[in-house]
Scaffold this motif. Structure first.
Motif, PDB file in Angstrom:
ATOM      1  N   GLU A 233      23.867  45.011 -59.303  1.00  0.00           N
ATOM      2  CA  GLU A 233      25.178  45.734 -59.232  1.00  0.00           C
ATOM      3  C   GLU A 233      26.334  44.592 -59.724  1.00  0.00           C
ATOM      4  OE1 GLU A 233      25.532  48.860 -56.028  1.00  0.00           O
ATOM      5  OE2 GLU A 233      24.842  47.416 -55.191  1.00  0.00           O
ATOM      6  N   MET A 234      25.898  43.354 -59.332  1.00  0.00           N
ATOM      7  CA  MET A 234      26.879  42.389 -59.880  1.00  0.00           C
ATOM      8  C   MET A 234      26.896  42.249 -61.351  1.00  0.00           C
ATOM      9  SD  MET A 234      28.968  39.827 -58.868  1.00  0.00           S
ATOM     10  CE  MET A 234      30.095  40.091 -60.372  1.00  0.00           C
ATOM     11  N   LEU A 235      25.762  42.385 -61.982  1.00  0.00           N
ATOM     12  CA  LEU A 235      25.576  42.256 -63.398  1.00  0.00           C
ATOM     13  C   LEU A 235      26.252  43.404 -64.239  1.00  0.00           C
ATOM     14  CD1 LEU A 235      22.102  40.636 -63.652  1.00  0.00           C
ATOM     15  CD2 LEU A 235      24.247  39.548 -64.120  1.00  0.00           C
ATOM     16  N   GLN A 236      26.023  44.471 -63.563  1.00  0.00           N
ATOM     17  CA  GLN A 236      26.812  45.620 -63.832  1.00  0.00           C
ATOM     18  C   GLN A 236      28.212  45.565 -63.949  1.00  0.00           C
ATOM     19  OE1 GLN A 236      24.707  48.977 -62.037  1.00  0.00           O
ATOM     20  NE2 GLN A 236      23.829  49.415 -63.965  1.00  0.00           N
ATOM     21  N   ALA A 237      28.868  45.112 -62.927  1.00  0.00           N
ATOM     22  CA  ALA A 237      30.287  45.086 -62.798  1.00  0.00           C
ATOM     23  C   ALA A 237      30.466  43.863 -63.888  1.00  0.00           C
ATOM     24  CB  ALA A 237      30.562  44.476 -61.347  1.00  0.00           C
ATOM     25  N   ILE A 238      30.141  42.817 -64.146  1.00  0.00           N
ATOM     26  CA  ILE A 238      30.481  41.864 -65.156  1.00  0.00           C
ATOM     27  C   ILE A 238      30.336  42.559 -66.584  1.00  0.00           C
ATOM     28  CG2 ILE A 238      29.575  39.974 -66.286  1.00  0.00           C
ATOM     29  CD1 ILE A 238      28.729  38.852 -63.819  1.00  0.00           C
ATOM     30  N   VAL A 239      29.335  43.303 -66.786  1.00  0.00           N
ATOM     31  CA  VAL A 239      29.041  44.143 -68.188  1.00  0.00           C
ATOM     32  C   VAL A 239      30.577  45.086 -68.141  1.00  0.00           C
ATOM     33  CG1 VAL A 239      28.107  45.798 -69.402  1.00  0.00           C
ATOM     34  CG2 VAL A 239      26.734  44.048 -68.168  1.00  0.00           C
ATOM     35  N   LEU A 240      30.602  45.785 -67.186  1.00  0.00           N
ATOM     36  CA  LEU A 240      31.970  46.704 -67.240  1.00  0.00           C
ATOM     37  C   LEU A 240      33.060  46.199 -67.338  1.00  0.00           C
ATOM     38  CD1 LEU A 240      32.657  49.828 -66.976  1.00  0.00           C
ATOM     39  CD2 LEU A 240      32.684  49.603 -64.741  1.00  0.00           C
ATOM     40  N   CYS A 241      33.530  45.136 -66.511  1.00  0.00           N
ATOM     41  CA  CYS A 241      34.944  44.442 -66.336  1.00  0.00           C
ATOM     42  C   CYS A 241      34.988  43.838 -67.989  1.00  0.00           C
ATOM     43  CB  CYS A 241      35.228  43.622 -64.991  1.00  0.00           C
ATOM     44  SG  CYS A 241      35.019  44.692 -63.502  1.00  0.00           S
ATOM     45  N   SER A 242      34.040  43.233 -68.226  1.00  0.00           N
ATOM     46  CA  SER A 242      34.182  42.332 -69.548  1.00  0.00           C
ATOM     47  C   SER A 242      34.092  43.326 -70.788  1.00  0.00           C
ATOM     48  CB  SER A 242      33.109  41.418 -69.816  1.00  0.00           C
ATOM     49  OG  SER A 242      31.680  41.793 -69.882  1.00  0.00           O
ATOM     50  N   LYS A 243      34.094  44.563 -70.451  1.00  0.00           N
ATOM     51  CA  LYS A 243      33.997  45.474 -71.598  1.00  0.00           C
ATOM     52  C   LYS A 243      32.933  45.184 -72.536  1.00  0.00           C
ATOM     53  CE  LYS A 243      39.103  46.344 -71.604  1.00  0.00           C
ATOM     54  NZ  LYS A 243      40.203  46.421 -72.376  1.00  0.00           N
ATOM     55  N   LYS A 244      31.649  44.834 -72.021  1.00  0.00           N
ATOM     56  CA  LYS A 244      30.581  44.544 -72.674  1.00  0.00           C
ATOM     57  C   LYS A 244      30.472  43.302 -73.464  1.00  0.00           C
ATOM     58  CE  LYS A 244      29.280  49.519 -73.058  1.00  0.00           C
ATOM     59  NZ  LYS A 244      28.671  50.525 -73.893  1.00  0.00           N
ATOM     60  N   ARG A 245      31.516  42.351 -73.185  1.00  0.00           N
ATOM     61  CA  ARG A 245      31.396  41.185 -73.831  1.00  0.00           C
ATOM     62  C   ARG A 245      30.029  40.351 -73.372  1.00  0.00           C
ATOM     63  NH1 ARG A 245      35.991  36.465 -73.049  1.00  0.00           N
ATOM     64  NH2 ARG A 245      34.943  34.830 -73.974  1.00  0.00           N
ATOM     65  N   PHE A 246      29.580  40.674 -72.187  1.00  0.00           N
ATOM     66  CA  PHE A 246      28.475  39.796 -71.478  1.00  0.00           C
ATOM     67  C   PHE A 246      27.594  41.102 -71.065  1.00  0.00           C
ATOM     68  CE2 PHE A 246      32.175  37.242 -70.465  1.00  0.00           C
ATOM     69  CZ  PHE A 246      31.875  36.120 -71.187  1.00  0.00           C
ATOM     70  N   GLN A 247      26.284  40.642 -71.454  1.00  0.00           N
ATOM     71  CA  GLN A 247      25.277  41.872 -71.364  1.00  0.00           C
ATOM     72  C   GLN A 247      24.178  41.021 -70.399  1.00  0.00           C
ATOM     73  OE1 GLN A 247      25.241  44.937 -72.615  1.00  0.00           O
ATOM     74  NE2 GLN A 247      27.183  44.471 -73.757  1.00  0.00           N
ATOM     75  N   ILE A 248      23.183  42.075 -69.972  1.00  0.00           N
ATOM     76  CA  ILE A 248      22.082  41.559 -69.303  1.00  0.00           C
ATOM     77  C   ILE A 248      20.750  41.558 -70.067  1.00  0.00           C
ATOM     78  CG2 ILE A 248      23.166  42.103 -66.983  1.00  0.00           C
ATOM     79  CD1 ILE A 248      21.506  44.677 -67.116  1.00  0.00           C
ATOM     80  N   THR A 249      20.885  42.273 -71.271  1.00  0.00           N
ATOM     81  CA  THR A 249      19.843  42.451 -72.092  1.00  0.00           C
ATOM     82  C   THR A 249      19.785  41.225 -73.274  1.00  0.00           C
ATOM     83  OG1 THR A 249      20.878  44.055 -73.568  1.00  0.00           O
ATOM     84  CG2 THR A 249      19.462  44.638 -71.569  1.00  0.00           C
ATOM     85  N   LYS A 250      21.098  40.526 -73.333  1.00  0.00           N
ATOM     86  CA  LYS A 250      21.067  39.632 -74.283  1.00  0.00           C
ATOM     87  C   LYS A 250      21.479  38.222 -73.927  1.00  0.00           C
ATOM     88  CE  LYS A 250      23.603  38.841 -78.661  1.00  0.00           C
ATOM     89  NZ  LYS A 250      24.526  39.532 -79.813  1.00  0.00           N
TER      90      LYS A 250
END
Length: 513
Positions: A233-250
């Motif tokens: 959930e923390m990582l999903q928040a990072i992806v969302l709030c960074s507008k996909k600048r940071f990913q959990i698959t890359k």
């Protein structure tokens, strides 16, 4: 209708067929002799070994986040509990009966649809939503007891593995390091500190602080069912709030996400440009003077250079600016080889890298327009100093990694000589001695988006260092940390009490029952 196990007759109550929260308001008709809410016959079917509340609270069928229940037998999430709801259907078809509303934290038995009230279920609600009192927080750094997970494995609260979903170890190491920043950790362990912060309508940044707080509470939970936590959930928040600048698959760069995360977390707490306007600025923000002087172009005639030096454009300017971390430039490694034709890995002391901020050393910065010479001098050191080693350099063909070993002490690193000699500056910085508490290392292929990352963190209550790489957690000797290719370091300023007091007596750790 009679309960098949207790034989007690019970009047069923119709529930709505929709999936709204209104079905939570339905109260069953209680038998005057037996309170069925306190005598559910299915509690022994709960399987605590499979329960996992770290993932996003979405129905596994409809993918809705509204009115979601967790089946405590198989750990799947379902929406609603009305007659046509997915949770109700699951209970009838699979014969699973005990469910937990993930929002209200109430337990229900389906398909009978009555609330279960039983003190034996408190450990489940605590795992879902851990809470810490002020006394709990104050004792975190003095408690040396091991906790025991449901599968009998033992762990130290705060020293737990984080799942690597695919390529998010660059985020995991940063979260591990930040989890051991005492004021930051203590602030986020108390949900009331940030749960009611008001941001402009439509601003989703508040999600970042909420998810970070949830993760901190789970990482420091002494009553976890397992010895690791998923940061999903923390990582999903990072992806969302960074507008996909940071990913959990890359794979990404911890330094890049560090810069973004600290500023984004500050904004999510309603912080402003003022110092100490949030716990982030109060913990990490320091100040420095920047001396800037524009360089006269090489092709300028000698007779014109003296005139240009007198103009405002080429005079040295001084500005004072805040910083959240310092970037240290590692010199290029010499191409020396030993007798066996093996490359010699050079070493350099951290104090040599810090001369960049002594107010004397100059460095040239080039842009497409002009070139400038800059000097830096620290004017205020923060309680926690973050240092980032610039190990990657991009040439015309590829990204090259500088493998120079940076030598540093684990304790008593003195930064006094990099502070301005101004009496006011010296007065604002009564202590400039720091201890290392976190060290992030990059291994493998060169390039900030490649390789793997691991973190070294100090557990304060035991005084021991631990190496954490995703789910792998192991003890490590402090001497081994100094031999690593340090990438990011976090230093804690020593207060007078810590300097004058004796070390805490070491006690034998025993697992909690």
């Amino acid at each position: 209708m009679a309960d098949t196990k207790t034989g007690v007759k019970r009047k069923l109550v119709d529930v709505p067929d929709d999936f709204s929260d209104s079905d939570d308001e339905i109260a069953p008709v209680k038998d005057p002799k037996v309170d069925k809410s306190r005598s559910c016959p299915y509690l022994d079917t709960i399987n605590r070994r499979v329960l996992d509340f770290d993932f996003e609270k979405l129905c596994s069928v409809s993918l809705s986040h509204l009115n979601v229940y967790a089946c405590l037998v198989c750990a799947k999430y379902f929406q609603g509990r009305g007659r046509k709801s997915h949770a109700y259907t699951h209970s009838v078809q699979i014969n699973h009966h005990v469910f937990l509303n993930l929002h209200t934290l109430k337990f229900y038995c389906l398909p009978d649809n009555y609330e279960i009230i039983d003190s034996s279920l408190e450990d489940i609600t605590y795992v879902l939503r851990p809470t810490f009192t002020k006394d709990d927080i104050e004792n975190l750094d003095s408690n040396t007891k091991l906790s025991r997970a449901y599968d009998k494995t033992t762990y130290l609260p705060g020293i737990v593995g984080l799942n690597n979903i695919k390529a998010n170890d660059y985020c995991n190491v940063l979260l591990h390091a930040l989890a051991h920043i005492v004021p930051l950790r203590n602030y986020f362990l108390e949900e009331k500190n940030y749960i009611n912060i008001k941001l402009p309508p439509g601003d989703i940044m508040c999600l970042l602080s909420q998810r970070f707080g949830e993760l901190m509470r789970k990482m420091w939970n002494p009553r976890n069912f397992k010895a690791h936590v998923s940061p999903h959930e923390m990582l999903q928040a990072i992806v969302l709030c960074s507008k996909k600048r940071f990913q959990i698959t890359k794979q990404g760069d911890p330094v890049e996400i560090l810069s973004w995360f600290l500023n984004a977390l500050h904004a999510s707490l309603g912080g402003t440009r003022k110092a100490k306007s949030s716990i982030v600025y109060g913990t990490f923000q320091g100040r420095m003077k920047v001396f800037t002087k524009k360089i006269i172009p090489m092709d300028t005639p000698e007779k014109d250079k003296e005139e240009l030096l007198k103009t405002e454009e080429y005079k040295e300017t001084v500005t004072e600016t805040p910083f959240l971390y310092l970037t240290l430039d590692i010199p290029q490694a010499p191409l020396f080889k030993d007798e066996l034709e093996q490359n010699i890995i050079p070493q350099i002391p951290l104090s040599s890298l810090m001369t960049k901020f002594d107010g004397v050393s100059e460095k040239e910065y080039k842009t497409y327009k002009d070139s400038t010479i800059k000097r830096f001098q620290l004017t205020r050191l923060p309680p926690y100093l973050i240092l980032c080693m610039k190990r990657f350099n991009k040439n015309l063909f590829f990204i090259e990694k500088n493998r120079t070993i940076v030598n540093f002490p684990i304790k008593n690193m003195d930064f006094t000589e990099y502070l301005s000699k101004d009496p006011e500056v010296q007065k604002r910085n009564p202590s400039a001695s720091y201890d290392l508490i976190a060290n992030i290392v990059q291994d493998g292929e060169p390039g900030p988006g490649k390789g793997t990352y691991r973190a070294h963190v100090l557990h304060k209550s035991t005084g021991k260092w631990h190496e954490i790489q995703d789910l792998h957690v192991a003890d490590i000797l402090p001497q081994m940390i100094t031999l690593s290719e340090a990438y990011i370091q976090i230093w804690e300023r020593k207060d007078r009490k810590a300097e004058e007091g004796d070390e805490k007596p070491k006690t034998q750790r025993q697992p909690e029952n």
